[in-house]
Enzyme design. Structure first.
Site, short mmCIF file in Angstrom:
data_model
loop_
_atom_site.label_atom_id
_atom_site.label_comp_id
_atom_site.label_asym_id
_atom_site.label_seq_id
_atom_site.Cartn_x
_atom_site.Cartn_y
_atom_site.Cartn_z
N GLU A 24 0.83 -1.20 0.00
CA GLU A 24 0.00 0.00 0.00
C GLU A 24 0.86 1.25 0.00
O GLU A 24 0.61 2.20 -0.76
CB GLU A 24 -0.93 0.00 1.21
CG GLU A 24 -1.87 1.20 1.25
CD GLU A 24 -2.92 1.08 2.33
OE1 GLU A 24 -3.85 0.27 2.17
OE2 GLU A 24 -2.80 1.79 3.35
N ARG A 42 -1.20 34.34 -18.15
CA ARG A 42 -1.61 35.39 -17.22
C ARG A 42 -0.65 36.58 -17.32
O ARG A 42 0.57 36.42 -17.17
CB ARG A 42 -1.62 34.82 -15.79
CG ARG A 42 -1.82 35.84 -14.68
CD ARG A 42 -3.24 36.34 -14.62
NE ARG A 42 -3.47 37.07 -13.39
CZ ARG A 42 -4.52 37.87 -13.20
NH1 ARG A 42 -5.42 38.02 -14.16
NH2 ARG A 42 -4.68 38.48 -12.05
#
Length: 401
Positions: free
Chosen positions: A243, A269
């Site tokens: 895991e 931007r």
């Protein structure tokens, strides 16, 4: 460790990325209801995601851990629902894997094909009120009664619990034995004595449902004991290695997508007459995001490779530690790049940050990852008392070093 991917591995990576782009629609709305989209889970099952680590005899391709990591990174690159990705990982690595590794032939035939094709959802139940980081200090009891066990206790923070059909439950056959008494059991939903309730509201990963389960003399056949009696600590150690190595592989893809979005934003931007990407404060921040991603990726792949080779190492914990902490910092940086827009509820940067915070706790907190690594490295081992030094004539003398 060979990262020269085959054509088949690259194709699977791209296919899962394309699948991911079709998942997670209206994730912001489902976050508010803390609900997982069943249709997305089924799409993953139909695409073979759930079966990636399963042998062909149980319906999977039997991919290596390294190939699984690369494939799941592709899924994370396309999918914006981090909760779904964590729920999938909990199902695969904390339920499928231990059944594959420790199940009897009958248990494998009964559960693995259904877990792999989506007919069953799995959940791993170990955490208790007083057994969190110290997971093996649990108090849930398993009392033998003929050819059955009676399980009693309460587990909390169980990912997938509200939707799970199969639970791996850890309980002790004798509290006096400490961690050596822990035993694992396969408990099916609907079993008499098993109660499942939703968990408290979470800060992030809200589309990965979690809950609390209560067992009151829940009678489980001995044939559903997973592994041998008192083997639970070994099963848990093996489960955590897988895991910790692989559950955050999709997060690599999430970070990659966030960085790509930040690059595009920095190039479009305009402030003070030029794009914000021409400011070192912005461009260097994005460069640091990329460096953290590459570090986390290499650690994840190394952990997966060690699993494949059967090499015990510190890399499962290192991968979990670095990827989770890299994700938090990366999404903090993304919010800075976007400014006020990044702080807006429902945007990717804001949601990713909340989700990433949870990854520093699940599968063991960052502090626990460091502690386990210190133990594996021998740093925290007790000092050995040196034998007294002896002179050439056979008499004791001098310093013992």
């Amino acid at each position: 460790m060979n990262l020269d991917w085959t054509e088949e591995q690259r194709a699977l990576h791209e296919r899962l990325r394309d699948l991911g782009e079709k998942l997670g629609e209206e994730v912001a709305a489902r976050e508010r209801s803390q609900s997982l989209e069943p249709g997305d889970w089924q799409r993953c099952a139909e695409a073979g995601v759930l079966a990636l680590p399963l042998p062909q005899e149980y319906g999977g391709p039997g991919l290596s851990p390294l190939a699984c990591a690369y494939a799941l990174e592709g899924l994370g690159h396309g999918c914006r629902d981090n909760g779904l990705l964590i729920a999938l990982g909990a199902h695969m690595w904390a339920v499928e894997l231990p059944v594959r590794e420790f199940g009897t032939p009958e248990q494998k035939r009964r559960y693995l094909p259904a877990l792999g094709d989506g007919r069953l959802v799995g959940a791993h139940a170990i955490t208790e009120a007083e057994a969190g980081s110290d997971a093996l200090a649990l108090t849930a009891r398993a009392r033998r009664d003929g050819d059955t066990y009676l399980l009693s206790g309460t587990k909390r923070f169980v990912t997938n619990a509200p939707i799970a059909d199969l639970f791996i439950v850890h309980a002790t056959v004798d509290p006096g034995l400490g961690f050596t008494g822990v035993t694992a059991f396969l408990v099916e939903r609907g079993q008499e004595g098993l109660t499942v309730e939703p968990g408290p509201e979470k800060t992030g990963l809200r589309t990965a449902p979690w809950g609390e389960i209560t067992l009151q003399d829940c009678r489980v056949p001995a044939s559903r004991r997973l592994g041998a009696e008192k083997q639970g600590s070994r099963i848990l150690a093996r489960t955590m290695a897988w895991e910790r190595s692989l559950i955050l592989a999709p997060m690599l893809g999430t970070m990659r997508r966030q960085i790509e979005d930040c690059v595009a934003h920095a190039r479009s931007r305009v402030q003070f007459g030029r794009t914000i990407g021409r400011n070192d404060a912005v461009s260097h921040r994005i460069v640091d995001m990329r460096v953290r991603l590459e570090e986390a990726r290499l650690l994840t792949y190394r952990a997966a490779w060690d699993l494949e080779q059967g090499i015990p190492s510190v890399f499962p914990e290192a991968a979990q530690l670095r990827t989770s902490e890299a994700a938090v910092q990366t999404f903090l940086d993304a919010m800075q790049v976007y400014g006020g827009l990044g702080y807006t509820t429902g945007t990717d940067a804001e949601r990713n940050l909340r989700d990433a915070l949870g990854t520093r706790i699940s599968s063991g907190t960052s502090d626990m990852q460091r502690r386990v690594m210190a133990e594996k490295m021998g740093i925290t081992a007790r000092a050995r008392r040196a034998a007294p030094a002896r002179s050439a004539g056979g008499e004791g003398g001098g310093d013992a070093r």
